[in-house]
Enzyme design. Structure first.
Site, short mmCIF file in Angstrom:
data_model
loop_
_atom_site.label_atom_id
_atom_site.label_comp_id
_atom_site.label_asym_id
_atom_site.label_seq_id
_atom_site.Cartn_x
_atom_site.Cartn_y
_atom_site.Cartn_z
N LYS A 93 0.73 -1.18 0.05
CA LYS A 93 0.22 0.01 0.06
C LYS A 93 0.91 1.32 0.16
O LYS A 93 0.72 2.20 -0.95
CB LYS A 93 -0.87 -0.15 1.41
CG LYS A 93 -1.90 -1.28 1.36
CD LYS A 93 -2.67 -0.95 2.47
CE LYS A 93 -2.19 -1.23 3.91
NZ LYS A 93 -1.22 -2.33 4.25
N ARG A 95 -9.94 0.57 8.40
CA ARG A 95 -9.35 -0.79 8.57
C ARG A 95 -10.40 -1.70 9.41
O ARG A 95 -9.96 -2.72 9.81
CB ARG A 95 -8.07 -1.22 8.79
CG ARG A 95 -7.53 -0.40 9.58
CD ARG A 95 -5.87 -0.09 9.56
NE ARG A 95 -5.01 -0.82 9.52
CZ ARG A 95 -3.77 -0.79 9.26
NH1 ARG A 95 -3.35 0.14 8.64
NH2 ARG A 95 -3.01 -1.70 9.42
N ARG A 110 11.58 -5.62 4.88
CA ARG A 110 11.47 -4.23 4.69
C ARG A 110 12.59 -3.43 5.49
O ARG A 110 12.51 -3.43 6.89
CB ARG A 110 10.15 -3.66 5.19
CG ARG A 110 9.99 -2.11 5.03
CD ARG A 110 8.43 -1.69 5.07
NE ARG A 110 7.79 -2.12 6.38
CZ ARG A 110 6.42 -2.34 6.51
NH1 ARG A 110 5.74 -1.68 5.40
NH2 ARG A 110 5.88 -2.73 7.48
N ARG A 115 11.12 -0.95 10.89
CA ARG A 115 9.98 -0.59 11.65
C ARG A 115 9.88 -1.58 12.97
O ARG A 115 10.29 -2.80 12.72
CB ARG A 115 8.80 -0.89 10.97
CG ARG A 115 8.22 0.70 10.59
CD ARG A 115 7.20 0.78 9.57
NE ARG A 115 5.94 -0.17 9.93
CZ ARG A 115 4.86 -0.09 9.35
NH1 ARG A 115 4.78 0.53 8.21
NH2 ARG A 115 3.84 -0.94 9.61
N ARG A 138 -0.45 -8.70 13.72
CA ARG A 138 -0.99 -7.90 12.51
C ARG A 138 -1.62 -8.44 11.59
O ARG A 138 -2.77 -8.26 11.08
CB ARG A 138 0.21 -7.11 11.99
CG ARG A 138 0.96 -5.76 12.93
CD ARG A 138 2.22 -5.19 12.33
NE ARG A 138 2.10 -4.69 11.31
CZ ARG A 138 3.20 -4.63 10.32
NH1 ARG A 138 4.68 -5.11 10.71
NH2 ARG A 138 3.03 -4.01 9.15
P1 AP5 Z 1 4.68 -1.45 1.79
O1 AP5 Z 1 4.50 -0.70 0.43
O2 AP5 Z 1 5.62 -0.76 2.84
O3 AP5 Z 1 3.48 -2.36 2.28
P2 AP5 Z 1 2.43 -1.72 3.11
O4 AP5 Z 1 1.18 -2.47 2.48
O5 AP5 Z 1 2.25 -0.20 3.22
O6 AP5 Z 1 2.56 -2.28 4.61
P3 AP5 Z 1 2.32 -1.79 6.00
O7 AP5 Z 1 3.28 -2.71 6.93
O8 AP5 Z 1 2.96 -0.54 6.27
O9 AP5 Z 1 0.96 -1.84 6.35
P4 AP5 Z 1 0.38 -1.82 7.72
O10 AP5 Z 1 -1.13 -1.92 7.10
O11 AP5 Z 1 0.47 -2.88 8.47
O12 AP5 Z 1 1.18 -0.73 8.57
P5 AP5 Z 1 0.41 0.92 8.97
O13 AP5 Z 1 1.54 1.71 8.81
O14 AP5 Z 1 -0.55 1.17 7.86
O15 AP5 Z 1 5.79 -2.99 1.26
C1 AP5 Z 1 6.22 -3.87 2.32
C2 AP5 Z 1 7.66 -4.11 1.88
O16 AP5 Z 1 7.20 -4.99 0.48
C3 AP5 Z 1 8.61 -3.27 1.30
O17 AP5 Z 1 9.92 -3.59 1.65
C4 AP5 Z 1 8.55 -2.95 -0.23
O18 AP5 Z 1 9.83 -2.72 -0.82
C5 AP5 Z 1 8.13 -4.42 -0.63
N1 AP5 Z 1 7.20 -4.73 -1.68
C6 AP5 Z 1 6.24 -3.87 -2.03
N2 AP5 Z 1 5.69 -3.91 -3.22
C7 AP5 Z 1 6.25 -5.01 -3.56
C8 AP5 Z 1 6.14 -5.83 -4.89
N3 AP5 Z 1 5.31 -5.88 -5.72
N4 AP5 Z 1 7.10 -7.04 -4.97
C9 AP5 Z 1 8.01 -7.34 -4.08
N5 AP5 Z 1 8.25 -6.40 -2.88
C10 AP5 Z 1 7.36 -5.45 -2.81
O19 AP5 Z 1 -0.01 0.58 10.13
C11 AP5 Z 1 0.57 0.18 11.29
C12 AP5 Z 1 -0.13 -0.05 12.72
O20 AP5 Z 1 -0.41 1.21 12.88
C13 AP5 Z 1 -0.98 -0.86 12.69
O21 AP5 Z 1 -0.67 -2.13 13.13
C14 AP5 Z 1 -1.89 -0.40 13.72
O22 AP5 Z 1 -1.49 -0.52 15.16
C15 AP5 Z 1 -1.93 1.07 13.46
N6 AP5 Z 1 -3.15 1.63 12.50
C16 AP5 Z 1 -2.76 2.31 11.33
N7 AP5 Z 1 -3.93 2.64 10.63
C17 AP5 Z 1 -4.84 2.16 11.46
C18 AP5 Z 1 -6.24 2.52 11.49
N8 AP5 Z 1 -7.04 3.04 10.45
N9 AP5 Z 1 -6.85 1.94 12.44
C19 AP5 Z 1 -6.18 1.51 13.66
N10 AP5 Z 1 -5.16 1.46 13.81
C20 AP5 Z 1 -4.38 1.73 12.74
#
Ligand code: AP5
Length: 240
Positions: A30, A105, A149, A182, A193
């Site tokens: 994402k 989410r 990552r 991270r 997660r």
């Molecule tokens: P990346 O693009 O970083 O993936 P992502 O989907 O953004 O993953 P996240 O881990 O950031 O998502 P998340 O939803 O757990 O975290 P968030 O910060 O939202 O890619 C991942 C890796 O893969 C990278 O190394 C990249 O290079 C590689 N990659 C990408 N595309 C690729 C491809 N096509 N092929 C190969 N490799 C690839 O949330 C963190 C925490 O915050 C949550 O756990 C929760 O506690 C809280 N939180 C956030 N939002 C909310 C909400 N709305 N409600 C409640 N809690 C929330």
């Protein structure tokens, strides 16, 4: 040499795209894709995870409360997230559109967002319904992506030691900064997660499918291909 998707992303369009929602499991890509979409359409990427991490780093009240949940890999309670998102979406930079990366989410978050878009302030600003892009990636691939990552603390660029390594190990290609991992990318937290995703976020795909707004993309292909499919989903025939 630039990849095809990067050069497409470099060409900004002036089209007002309206709201774009990126759904997908942790590690689905994402953040990687939202950054390119933001560049192409000249709209902000609003990552709730990133805003929460900034609050944690600054030690704000919100950050202190959120940290307890984030450290365990759990979702932060809805009521903590709503105010933060509403405030961000009111910014003037959201007029042409915006990308929500990591929000909604939970079902209550999706219902809250629909109500917000129906609110006079937002309805007057934009009459386009959101495009919901769901990046679909298998479990084992998600695990590998999350454990591999790394990101740049200066520019936020995301790398992966397996799939998108920097030219010099652990160093940002553009900033020269030492890359960081991270805190929630440890295996024990990752499994929590992914569990939270299955139980609380996956049902959102049905919610958006029912209203015809969902566009699914195979996120398990070359990043450039995913980018082109995301652009296509946003630009063609996905408006109800
Ligand atoms: P990346 O693009 O970083 O993936 P992502 O989907 O953004 O993953 P996240 O881990 O950031 O998502 P998340 O939803 O757990 O975290 P968030 O910060 O939202 O890619 C991942 C890796 O893969 C990278 O190394 C990249 O290079 C590689 N990659 C990408 N595309 C690729 C491809 N096509 N092929 C190969 N490799 C690839 O949330 C963190 C925490 O915050 C949550 O756990 C929760 O506690 C809280 N939180 C956030 N939002 C909310 C909400 N709305 N409600 C409640 N809690 C929330």
């Amino acid at each position: 040499m630039k990849t095809q998707a990067t050069s497409v992303a470099d060409t900004q369009t002036t089209t007002a795209v309206g709201p774009i929602i990126f759904l997908g499991a942790p590690g689905a890509g994402k953040g990687t894709q939202a950054k390119l979409v933001a560049e192409r359409y000249g709209i902000p990427q609003i990552s709730t995870g990133e805003i929460l991490r900034q609050n944690v780093a600054r030690g704000t009240e919100l950050g202190k409360k959120a940290k307890v949940f984030m450290d365990k890999g759990e979702l932060v309670p809805d009521d903590l997230v709503f105010g933060m998102v509403a405030e961000r979406l009111r910014n003037a930079d959201c007029v042409k559109g915006f990308i929500l990366d990591g929000f909604p989410r939970t079902l209550p978050q999706a219902e809250w967002l629909d109500a917000l878009f129906a609110d006079k302030f937002f309805a007057n600003r934009c009459d386009k319904p959101p495009v919901v892009v769901n990046l679909v990636v298998g479990y084992n691939q998600l695990l590998r992506r999350l454990t591999g990552r790394r990101s740049c603390p200066s520019c936020g660029r995301i790398y992966n030691v397996y799939y998108q390594p920097p030219r010099v190990p652990e160093t940002c290609d553009t900033e020269g900064s030492r890359l960081v991992t991270r805190k929630d990318d440890q295996e024990s937290v990752i499994s929590e997660r992914l569990k939270a995703y299955e139980q609380q976020t996956l049902p959102l795909t049905d919610y958006y499918r029912r209203t015809g707004r969902l566009r699914e993309i195979n996120g398990d292909q070359e990043p450039e291909k995913v980018t082109l499919e995301a652009f296509s989903a946003i630009e063609h025939g996905n408006r109800v």
